[in-house]
Scaffold this motif. Structure first.
Motif, PDB file in Angstrom:
ATOM      1  N   THR A 122       0.815  -1.213   0.000  1.00 46.95           N
ATOM      2  CA  THR A 122       0.000   0.000   0.000  1.00 46.95           C
ATOM      3  C   THR A 122       0.852   1.267   0.000  1.00 46.95           C
ATOM      4  N   TYR A 123       0.215   2.331  -0.467  1.00 42.02           N
ATOM      5  CA  TYR A 123       0.747   3.691  -0.374  1.00 42.02           C
ATOM      6  C   TYR A 123      -0.304   4.500   0.382  1.00 42.02           C
ATOM      7  N   GLU A 124       0.142   5.434   1.219  1.00 46.28           N
ATOM      8  CA  GLU A 124      -0.818   6.120   2.078  1.00 46.28           C
ATOM      9  C   GLU A 124      -0.428   7.577   2.321  1.00 46.28           C
ATOM     10  N   GLN A 148       1.544   9.768  -6.451  1.00 44.87           N
ATOM     11  CA  GLN A 148       2.868  10.267  -6.080  1.00 44.87           C
ATOM     12  C   GLN A 148       2.881  11.794  -5.930  1.00 44.87           C
ATOM     13  N   ALA A 151       1.328  12.571  -2.629  1.00 44.16           N
ATOM     14  CA  ALA A 151       2.271  12.244  -1.553  1.00 44.16           C
ATOM     15  C   ALA A 151       3.341  13.320  -1.421  1.00 44.16           C
ATOM     16  N   GLY A 164       6.999   8.390  -1.964  1.00 40.83           N
ATOM     17  CA  GLY A 164       5.631   8.539  -2.447  1.00 40.83           C
ATOM     18  C   GLY A 164       4.566   7.942  -1.556  1.00 40.83           C
ATOM     19  N   GLY A 165       4.855   7.850  -0.243  1.00 38.58           N
ATOM     20  CA  GLY A 165       3.877   7.281   0.691  1.00 38.58           C
ATOM     21  C   GLY A 165       3.889   5.766   0.751  1.00 38.58           C
ATOM     22  N   TYR A 166       4.931   5.148   0.190  1.00 44.17           N
ATOM     23  CA  TYR A 166       5.024   3.688   0.171  1.00 44.17           C
ATOM     24  C   TYR A 166       5.153   3.138   1.592  1.00 44.17           C
ATOM     25  N   CYS A 167       4.264   2.218   1.946  1.00 45.71           N
ATOM     26  CA  CYS A 167       4.252   1.656   3.299  1.00 45.71           C
ATOM     27  C   CYS A 167       4.835   0.252   3.359  1.00 45.71           C
ATOM     28  N   GLU A 207      -1.881  -1.323  -3.993  1.00 46.86           N
ATOM     29  CA  GLU A 207      -1.233  -1.726  -5.235  1.00 46.86           C
ATOM     30  C   GLU A 207      -1.355  -3.224  -5.491  1.00 46.86           C
TER      31      GLU A 207
END
Length: 244
Positions: A122-124, A148, A151, A164-167, A207
């Motif tokens: 996920t991205y957040e 992105q 973010a 880019g907020g990648y968790c 994603e």
């Protein structure tokens, strides 16, 4: 002025007490004894060849590639080679005991708890304004903006903003129940409708959802989890007398 100090076992024990670490130390001692006693009752033994492999595993886990690295690590922790051998033996006994007790339970446990081992990428972005979050959500759906860009504009923490907020890869236990319910029912790649929690308004891009496979690493993890739960139960039932 530099002075030489000699620390006695009593000094060390007293400092452990003052540091409020004694309960953790006692628990670690009990776990070691429980494993050793249970292994002995089960007739589990450690062969020399196995002991060497276990020692190598410990070195690898601590990135002790060279002999001098191992020597420095032992010196730092006031351990002798015999102490290191005992570390390896306890480690190996715990692995063997876990297999002895729970090998047949791994697959049923995996099937029953499969959802806990399902992972997601996920991205957040967490926002303060729900209206803004909804505006960005609809803009994403219309491909008017990419995640992105959001973010980079709205994430304050530099490292998280750079990615880019990648968790990363996370499991159900890494999310609150409210967010997990949305994330793990998504159809990736999917932008989730903003979720409001006490931390703010979460804008999440799912994603990928990674379905678990019962491979060797996961098998070892499940065995370790089952052994840990068993040891906790043994500790709760044990009567401990501490003589200091």
């Amino acid at each position: 002025m530099i002075k030489n100090f000699i620390l006695s076992p009593d000094d060390i024990i007293y400092q452990i007490k003052l540091s409020c670490q004694l309960p953790d130390i006692i628990e670690a001692i009990m776990i070691r004894k429980i494993i050793a006693d249970a292994a002995a009752q089960a007739g589990i033994k450690v062969e020399k060849s196995e002991l060497q492999q276990a020692a190598d595993d410990i070195r690898l886990a601590r990135n002790l590639v060279k002999a001098k690295d191992t020597g420095a690590w032992l010196e730092k922790h006031y351990l002798s080679l015999n102490d290191f051998k005992e570390l390896a033996e306890i480690y190996l006994l715990s692995v063997k005991l876990a297999n002895y007790l729970f090998a047949e339970q791994v697959e049923p446990f995996f099937i029953e708890h499969r959802l806990n081992y399902t992972a997601t990428v996920t991205y957040e972005v967490v926002l303060d304004d729900q209206d803004l979050a909804l505006e960005l959500f609809y803009a994403l759906q219309k491909n008017e903006i990419c995640f992105q860009d959001i973010a980079h504009k709205y994430i304050q923490e530099p490292e998280l903003r750079r990615v880019g907020g990648y968790c990363g890869i996370r499991y159900r236990s890494n999310f609150s129940p409210q967010i997990a319910a949305c994330v793990f029912t998504a159809h990736p790649p999917q932008i989730l409708k903003p979720i409001v929690t006490h931390k703010g308004v979460h804008l999440i891009w799912v994603e990928e959802i990674i379905q678990p496979q019962l491979n060797e690493p996961l098998r070892c993890q499940i065995l370790a989890d089952l052994l840990s739960a068993w040891l906790k139960q043994q500790l709760e039932e044990a009567k401990i007398v501490v003589q200091i």
